[in-house]
Write a protein that holds these residues in place. Sequence first.
Motif, PDB file in Angstrom:
ATOM      1  N   ALA A  68       0.262   0.262  -9.692  1.00 34.03           N
ATOM      2  CA  ALA A  68       1.380   1.204  -9.848  1.00 34.03           C
ATOM      3  C   ALA A  68       0.859   2.617 -10.099  1.00 34.03           C
ATOM      4  O   ALA A  68       1.416   3.596  -9.584  1.00 34.03           O
ATOM      5  CB  ALA A  68       2.283   0.750 -10.991  1.00 34.03           C
ATOM      6  N   VAL A  69      -0.208   2.733 -10.880  1.00 36.43           N
ATOM      7  CA  VAL A  69      -0.799   4.048 -11.144  1.00 36.43           C
ATOM      8  C   VAL A  69      -1.413   4.600  -9.859  1.00 36.43           C
ATOM      9  O   VAL A  69      -1.272   5.790  -9.547  1.00 36.43           O
ATOM     10  CB  VAL A  69      -1.862   3.954 -12.254  1.00 36.43           C
ATOM     11  CG1 VAL A  69      -2.571   5.297 -12.436  1.00 36.43           C
ATOM     12  CG2 VAL A  69      -1.223   3.515 -13.557  1.00 36.43           C
ATOM     13  N   TYR A  70      -2.079   3.742  -9.113  1.00 35.19           N
ATOM     14  CA  TYR A  70      -2.702   4.181  -7.865  1.00 35.19           C
ATOM     15  C   TYR A  70      -1.651   4.674  -6.873  1.00 35.19           C
ATOM     16  O   TYR A  70      -1.803   5.723  -6.239  1.00 35.19           O
ATOM     17  CB  TYR A  70      -3.503   3.019  -7.267  1.00 35.19           C
ATOM     18  CG  TYR A  70      -4.226   3.367  -5.996  1.00 35.19           C
ATOM     19  CD1 TYR A  70      -5.392   4.132  -6.026  1.00 35.19           C
ATOM     20  CD2 TYR A  70      -3.748   2.938  -4.764  1.00 35.19           C
ATOM     21  CE1 TYR A  70      -6.057   4.454  -4.870  1.00 35.19           C
ATOM     22  CE2 TYR A  70      -4.413   3.269  -3.602  1.00 35.19           C
ATOM     23  CZ  TYR A  70      -5.567   4.030  -3.655  1.00 35.19           C
ATOM     24  OH  TYR A  70      -6.213   4.364  -2.495  1.00 35.19           O
ATOM     25  N   GLU A  71      -0.556   3.932  -6.752  1.00 36.66           N
ATOM     26  CA  GLU A  71       0.508   4.330  -5.836  1.00 36.66           C
ATOM     27  C   GLU A  71       1.160   5.633  -6.280  1.00 36.66           C
ATOM     28  O   GLU A  71       1.469   6.504  -5.450  1.00 36.66           O
ATOM     29  CB  GLU A  71       1.551   3.214  -5.751  1.00 36.66           C
ATOM     30  CG  GLU A  71       1.049   1.957  -5.048  1.00 36.66           C
ATOM     31  CD  GLU A  71       2.025   0.806  -5.149  1.00 36.66           C
ATOM     32  OE1 GLU A  71       3.142   1.028  -5.670  1.00 36.66           O
ATOM     33  OE2 GLU A  71       1.682  -0.308  -4.706  1.00 36.66           O
ATOM     34  N   ALA A  72       1.374   5.782  -7.592  1.00 35.26           N
ATOM     35  CA  ALA A  72       1.973   7.015  -8.097  1.00 35.26           C
ATOM     36  C   ALA A  72       1.038   8.200  -7.891  1.00 35.26           C
ATOM     37  O   ALA A  72       1.485   9.316  -7.597  1.00 35.26           O
ATOM     38  CB  ALA A  72       2.314   6.860  -9.577  1.00 35.26           C
ATOM     39  N   PHE A  73      -0.254   7.962  -8.038  1.00 32.60           N
ATOM     40  CA  PHE A  73      -1.249   9.018  -7.800  1.00 32.60           C
ATOM     41  C   PHE A  73      -1.187   9.491  -6.351  1.00 32.60           C
ATOM     42  O   PHE A  73      -1.172  10.692  -6.065  1.00 32.60           O
ATOM     43  CB  PHE A  73      -2.643   8.482  -8.137  1.00 32.60           C
ATOM     44  CG  PHE A  73      -3.761   9.431  -7.791  1.00 32.60           C
ATOM     45  CD1 PHE A  73      -4.205  10.352  -8.721  1.00 32.60           C
ATOM     46  CD2 PHE A  73      -4.378   9.394  -6.549  1.00 32.60           C
ATOM     47  CE1 PHE A  73      -5.237  11.234  -8.415  1.00 32.60           C
ATOM     48  CE2 PHE A  73      -5.400  10.264  -6.234  1.00 32.60           C
ATOM     49  CZ  PHE A  73      -5.835  11.189  -7.172  1.00 32.60           C
ATOM     50  N   ASN A  74      -1.168   8.539  -5.414  1.00 31.23           N
ATOM     51  CA  ASN A  74      -1.110   8.900  -4.002  1.00 31.23           C
ATOM     52  C   ASN A  74       0.179   9.630  -3.667  1.00 31.23           C
ATOM     53  O   ASN A  74       0.186  10.581  -2.874  1.00 31.23           O
ATOM     54  CB  ASN A  74      -1.240   7.644  -3.131  1.00 31.23           C
ATOM     55  CG  ASN A  74      -2.668   7.135  -3.064  1.00 31.23           C
ATOM     56  OD1 ASN A  74      -3.608   7.886  -3.257  1.00 31.23           O
ATOM     57  ND2 ASN A  74      -2.823   5.855  -2.811  1.00 31.23           N
ATOM     58  N   ALA A  75       1.295   9.201  -4.263  1.00 25.29           N
ATOM     59  CA  ALA A  75       2.576   9.858  -4.007  1.00 25.29           C
ATOM     60  C   ALA A  75       2.564  11.290  -4.528  1.00 25.29           C
ATOM     61  O   ALA A  75       3.077  12.209  -3.880  1.00 25.29           O
ATOM     62  CB  ALA A  75       3.712   9.060  -4.648  1.00 25.29           C
ATOM     63  N   LEU A  76       1.965  11.492  -5.690  1.00 21.74           N
ATOM     64  CA  LEU A  76       1.865  12.833  -6.257  1.00 21.74           C
ATOM     65  C   LEU A  76       0.978  13.718  -5.381  1.00 21.74           C
ATOM     66  O   LEU A  76       1.302  14.890  -5.125  1.00 21.74           O
ATOM     67  CB  LEU A  76       1.309  12.759  -7.676  1.00 21.74           C
ATOM     68  CG  LEU A  76       1.034  14.091  -8.376  1.00 21.74           C
ATOM     69  CD1 LEU A  76       2.303  14.939  -8.444  1.00 21.74           C
ATOM     70  CD2 LEU A  76       0.478  13.841  -9.774  1.00 21.74           C
ATOM     71  N   ALA A  77      -0.135  13.172  -4.919  1.00 19.93           N
ATOM     72  CA  ALA A  77      -1.026  13.942  -4.056  1.00 19.93           C
ATOM     73  C   ALA A  77      -0.323  14.352  -2.770  1.00 19.93           C
ATOM     74  O   ALA A  77      -0.443  15.489  -2.308  1.00 19.93           O
ATOM     75  CB  ALA A  77      -2.276  13.122  -3.737  1.00 19.93           C
ATOM     76  N   SER A  78       0.433  13.417  -2.180  1.00 15.90           N
ATOM     77  CA  SER A  78       1.143  13.714  -0.942  1.00 15.90           C
ATOM     78  C   SER A  78       2.227  14.773  -1.165  1.00 15.90           C
ATOM     79  O   SER A  78       2.370  15.704  -0.363  1.00 15.90           O
ATOM     80  CB  SER A  78       1.769  12.426  -0.395  1.00 15.90           C
ATOM     81  OG  SER A  78       2.499  12.688   0.793  1.00 15.90           O
ATOM     82  N   ALA A  79       2.977  14.650  -2.256  1.00 11.36           N
ATOM     83  CA  ALA A  79       4.031  15.619  -2.543  1.00 11.36           C
ATOM     84  C   ALA A  79       3.448  17.007  -2.799  1.00 11.36           C
ATOM     85  O   ALA A  79       3.989  18.021  -2.332  1.00 11.36           O
ATOM     86  CB  ALA A  79       4.847  15.158  -3.747  1.00 11.36           C
ATOM     87  N   ALA A  80       2.347  17.065  -3.537  1.00 12.06           N
ATOM     88  CA  ALA A  80       1.718  18.345  -3.844  1.00 12.06           C
ATOM     89  C   ALA A  80       1.173  19.002  -2.583  1.00 12.06           C
ATOM     90  O   ALA A  80       1.274  20.227  -2.408  1.00 12.06           O
ATOM     91  CB  ALA A  80       0.599  18.142  -4.869  1.00 12.06           C
ATOM     92  N   GLU A  81       0.595  18.213  -1.695  1.00 17.13           N
ATOM     93  CA  GLU A  81       0.061  18.763  -0.455  1.00 17.13           C
ATOM     94  C   GLU A  81       1.172  19.320   0.424  1.00 17.13           C
ATOM     95  O   GLU A  81       1.041  20.396   1.012  1.00 17.13           O
ATOM     96  CB  GLU A  81      -0.732  17.693   0.300  1.00 17.13           C
ATOM     97  CG  GLU A  81      -1.400  18.214   1.554  1.00 17.13           C
ATOM     98  CD  GLU A  81      -2.320  17.194   2.194  1.00 17.13           C
ATOM     99  OE1 GLU A  81      -3.088  17.575   3.090  1.00 17.13           O
ATOM    100  OE2 GLU A  81      -2.270  16.020   1.797  1.00 17.13           O
ATOM    101  N   THR A  82       2.295  18.582   0.501  1.00 16.69           N
ATOM    102  CA  THR A  82       3.437  19.062   1.288  1.00 16.69           C
ATOM    103  C   THR A  82       3.962  20.376   0.726  1.00 16.69           C
ATOM    104  O   THR A  82       4.218  21.336   1.473  1.00 16.69           O
ATOM    105  CB  THR A  82       4.554  18.006   1.287  1.00 16.69           C
ATOM    106  OG1 THR A  82       4.067  16.814   1.910  1.00 16.69           O
ATOM    107  CG2 THR A  82       5.769  18.508   2.052  1.00 16.69           C
ATOM    108  N   TYR A  83       4.120  20.445  -0.592  1.00 16.86           N
ATOM    109  CA  TYR A  83       4.606  21.675  -1.216  1.00 16.86           C
ATOM    110  C   TYR A  83       3.653  22.831  -0.968  1.00 16.86           C
ATOM    111  O   TYR A  83       4.077  23.961  -0.645  1.00 16.86           O
ATOM    112  CB  TYR A  83       4.793  21.450  -2.714  1.00 16.86           C
ATOM    113  CG  TYR A  83       5.094  22.718  -3.474  1.00 16.86           C
ATOM    114  CD1 TYR A  83       6.267  23.436  -3.237  1.00 16.86           C
ATOM    115  CD2 TYR A  83       4.198  23.196  -4.430  1.00 16.86           C
ATOM    116  CE1 TYR A  83       6.540  24.608  -3.938  1.00 16.86           C
ATOM    117  CE2 TYR A  83       4.465  24.361  -5.135  1.00 16.86           C
ATOM    118  CZ  TYR A  83       5.636  25.069  -4.882  1.00 16.86           C
ATOM    119  OH  TYR A  83       5.893  26.214  -5.566  1.00 16.86           O
ATOM    120  N   ASP A  84       2.362  22.580  -1.107  1.00  9.55           N
ATOM    121  CA  ASP A  84       1.357  23.613  -0.897  1.00  9.55           C
ATOM    122  C   ASP A  84       1.452  24.184   0.515  1.00  9.55           C
ATOM    123  O   ASP A  84       1.399  25.403   0.721  1.00  9.55           O
ATOM    124  CB  ASP A  84      -0.038  23.037  -1.160  1.00  9.55           C
ATOM    125  CG  ASP A  84      -1.107  24.115  -1.186  1.00  9.55           C
ATOM    126  OD1 ASP A  84      -1.252  24.772  -2.232  1.00  9.55           O
ATOM    127  OD2 ASP A  84      -1.790  24.306  -0.166  1.00  9.55           O
TER     128      ASP A  84
END
Length: 230
Positions: free
Chosen positions: A40-56
């Motif tokens: 669950a932590v790994y999946e949340a980490f990947n989701a955060l990375a993807s969201a941050a990259e899109t925003y950037d």
Amino acid sequence: MSDAAQPTAAEVRAAAEAVKAALDRHLAAVERRTGDDDPAVYEAFNALASAAETYDELLYDHYDEVTPFEIPGADGSLPPYTGPDEPHALSLLIRRDYAVAEPRRLLAQARRVAQSDGEDVTGAAAKAGVSPLAALGVLFGEYEPDEIASRHKDFGLEEGDSTLWVVAADELPEPGEWLNAPFEHADPERIVCRFDVSAVFDEDEDADGDGDGDYGHDGDGRGPSGRARA
């Protein structure tokens, strides 16, 4: 990016809200973690990375501004995994670069192989002894790629960078399906693990002042690095 394709201010705002939500989900997953390898932590980490990259990306495209965040993945780490949880097939994608450092040694080895196969010295063996293209065809036709990698100096070759990708698949492709374009459909999001070898890893360690990493060295100034799914 053309004006027609530029994101709107509303899209940038929505991407920012997605980052905030992903931060909350990541913190909640960390607070409830059940161990070092909690999926669950790994999946949340990947989701955060993807969201941050899109925003950037949207922030830069619309406002010509950047964030202070270093997006995971920019340093060569694996993108979020989208392949099957239980792969029924695997593809190994391998690239190894070589420089022809000693052409004479290459030609001599190829001529020796051709002669040992009973070729007339005035035919294929002679051509392999004077043509680098023919010599490479003879050597790579005689030896497995792993043997050439382990004996590259014997063949007058100098190693460059190399990489190995282990890619998950739902099923084995049909015979001959990808032979015309073997690397065209390589999907980084289906990589189970990958292993890279490059002198750049040694340079990074020298810059950090620490030569003791998680991965060893092969003794010729080319440090290996591996990445695998948690």
